[in-house]
Design a protein around this motif. Structure first.
Motif, PDB file in Angstrom:
ATOM      1  N   ARG A  37       0.841  -1.208   0.000  1.00 31.92           N
ATOM      2  CA  ARG A  37       0.000   0.000   0.000  1.00 31.92           C
ATOM      3  C   ARG A  37       0.871   1.250   0.000  1.00 31.92           C
ATOM      4  NH1 ARG A  37      -3.022  -2.977   3.851  1.00 31.92           N
ATOM      5  NH2 ARG A  37      -2.014  -1.799   5.531  1.00 31.92           N
ATOM      6  N   SER A  38       1.963   1.222   0.775  1.00 30.92           N
ATOM      7  CA  SER A  38       2.853   2.379   0.837  1.00 30.92           C
ATOM      8  C   SER A  38       3.532   2.638  -0.511  1.00 30.92           C
ATOM      9  CB  SER A  38       3.905   2.163   1.929  1.00 30.92           C
ATOM     10  OG  SER A  38       4.872   3.178   1.926  1.00 30.92           O
ATOM     11  N   LEU A  39       3.988   1.574  -1.170  1.00 33.37           N
ATOM     12  CA  LEU A  39       4.635   1.735  -2.474  1.00 33.37           C
ATOM     13  C   LEU A  39       3.669   2.285  -3.514  1.00 33.37           C
ATOM     14  CD1 LEU A  39       6.760  -1.556  -2.619  1.00 33.37           C
ATOM     15  CD2 LEU A  39       7.631   0.780  -2.391  1.00 33.37           C
ATOM     16  N   ALA A  78       1.085   4.134  -2.944  1.00 31.93           N
ATOM     17  CA  ALA A  78       0.684   5.508  -2.613  1.00 31.93           C
ATOM     18  C   ALA A  78       1.831   6.498  -2.754  1.00 31.93           C
ATOM     19  CB  ALA A  78       0.136   5.536  -1.185  1.00 31.93           C
ATOM     20  N   GLU A  79       3.051   6.103  -2.407  1.00 33.50           N
ATOM     21  CA  GLU A  79       4.159   7.057  -2.335  1.00 33.50           C
ATOM     22  C   GLU A  79       5.329   6.697  -3.245  1.00 33.50           C
ATOM     23  OE1 GLU A  79       5.319   7.485   1.719  1.00 33.50           O
ATOM     24  OE2 GLU A  79       3.256   7.470   2.468  1.00 33.50           O
ATOM     25  N   GLY A  80       5.287   5.541  -3.887  1.00 35.05           N
ATOM     26  CA  GLY A  80       6.408   5.115  -4.699  1.00 35.05           C
ATOM     27  C   GLY A  80       7.518   4.522  -3.850  1.00 35.05           C
ATOM     28  N   CYS A  81       8.574   4.078  -4.498  1.00 32.67           N
ATOM     29  CA  CYS A  81       9.709   3.461  -3.799  1.00 32.67           C
ATOM     30  C   CYS A  81      10.699   4.557  -3.437  1.00 32.67           C
ATOM     31  CB  CYS A  81      10.357   2.396  -4.691  1.00 32.67           C
ATOM     32  SG  CYS A  81      11.629   1.438  -3.847  1.00 32.67           S
ATOM     33  N   ARG A  82      10.626   5.045  -2.207  1.00 31.63           N
ATOM     34  CA  ARG A  82      11.448   6.181  -1.798  1.00 31.63           C
ATOM     35  C   ARG A  82      12.885   5.782  -1.469  1.00 31.63           C
ATOM     36  NH1 ARG A  82       7.910   8.557   2.981  1.00 31.63           N
ATOM     37  NH2 ARG A  82       7.953   6.328   3.469  1.00 31.63           N
ATOM     38  N   ARG A  84      10.623  -4.825  -1.746  1.00 36.81           N
ATOM     39  CA  ARG A  84      10.349  -3.641  -2.566  1.00 36.81           C
ATOM     40  C   ARG A  84      10.640  -3.919  -4.048  1.00 36.81           C
ATOM     41  NH1 ARG A  84      14.247   0.180  -0.463  1.00 36.81           N
ATOM     42  NH2 ARG A  84      14.958  -1.439   0.961  1.00 36.81           N
ATOM     43  N   CYS A 109       7.801  -3.649  -6.815  1.00 33.36           N
ATOM     44  CA  CYS A 109       7.969  -2.641  -7.874  1.00 33.36           C
ATOM     45  C   CYS A 109       7.873  -3.285  -9.252  1.00 33.36           C
ATOM     46  CB  CYS A 109       9.310  -1.934  -7.714  1.00 33.36           C
ATOM     47  SG  CYS A 109       9.343  -0.724  -6.370  1.00 33.36           S
TER      48      CYS A 109
END
Length: 281
Positions: A26-28, A30-34, A50, A54
């Motif tokens: 969900r985080s990836l 919503a925010e991409g792979c930071r 990740r 991705c």
């Protein structure tokens, strides 16, 4: 870029739970792979989940090389340190990682302080066979020996645990059946309970784990109760033994009196012999 996923490195750290994996996905989305994926050459060291997610969703990601990696042990130590600093890692996992780190460091220190083979004298040429087949020499590593980590206190400090917790985790690792280890990894039972169950025979551990969390807790409670019970008092002698005890004491007293008299008689005889020898010219 061709990224190589090493199965051994991927399995070196405990995998995420299903809930943690869903949260990461969900985080990836919503925010991409930071955070950049960490590589050792082409080999993926950190960011396996990740990387997979991705690729699954077609998300872009960055990579970074770690120039400090010189060997697989360096990679392992880096991975351990990364996970020891994460809040999501359980106490049991941190204890296992710290124990694993202590073993790697012990091996590195043993090699660092091992006596080096003597180099041949410069005026003595090497044997022809060795000269023909030996590869060119490579520079010796100059990295300092790793800091000692051979006490339970040092291991506990690295894991942010107490020394007693480290002792229990070490017992679980060495003595617990795989089913009990899986239960404590999942948080089904506590470290304390798992360490108690680990003292039981393997078949009893497996039976308790198969029966579920309640039976594991009951088994741990039985072990603790058995340890806390006071030692059994000595049995009271039977009536017949009590009746005969005075007779036995009287016989012993008579024997002591007899031996004392014999001792005195022997001393008297010895004194007479000595006096006779003194009078003899």
């Amino acid at each position: 870029m061709n990224i190589v996923v090493n199965a051994e490195l991927q399995a070196y750290i405990d995998p995420l739970t299903a809930e943690e994996l869903e949260a990461l996905e969900r985080s990836l989305l919503a925010e991409g792979c930071r955070d950049a994926l960490v590589l050792w050459g082409d080999v993926l060291v950190d960011g396996h989940n990740r990387h997979r997610l991705c690729l699954k969703h077609g998300l872009p990601f960055r990579t970074v090389q770690n120039p400090r990696f010189k060997s697989l042990e360096d990679v392992h130590l880096w991975m351990i340190d990364q996970h020891l600093g994460r809040r999501s890692v359980s106490n049991f996992q941190r204890g296992l990682l710290a124990l694993r780190k202590s073993e790697i460091v012990a091996g590195q220190r043993a090699r660092a302080f091992a006596p080096q083979p003597a180099e041949p004298a410069r005026d003595e040429p090497a044997p022809p066979a060795a000269a023909e087949t030996a590869p060119p020499p490579t520079p010796a590593a100059t990295s300092p020996a790793p800091e000692r980590m051979d006490s339970r206190e040092a291991i506990a400090k690295a894991a942010r645990l107490s020394s007693n917790q480290v002792v229990m985790i070490e017992r679980i690792r060495k003595q617990a059946a795989p089913e009990v280890v899986a239960a404590v990894r999942a948080g089904t039972i506590s470290i304390n309970a798992a360490a108690a169950v680990a003292t039981l025979p393997a078949e009893e551990q497996i039976a308790a784990a198969t029966a579920g969390a309640d039976e594991l807790k009951q088994a741990a409670r039985r072990v603790r109760e058995a340890r806390s019970k006071p030692p059994k008092p000595r049995e009271t002698p039977a009536a017949s033994e009590q009746d005969t005890e005075p007779d036995e004491l009287e016989m012993l007293r008579e024997r002591v009196t007899q031996l004392t008299a014999e001792n005195l008689d022997l001393r008297r005889q010895l004194a007479e012999l000595q006096a006779l020898q003194a009078r003899t010219p």
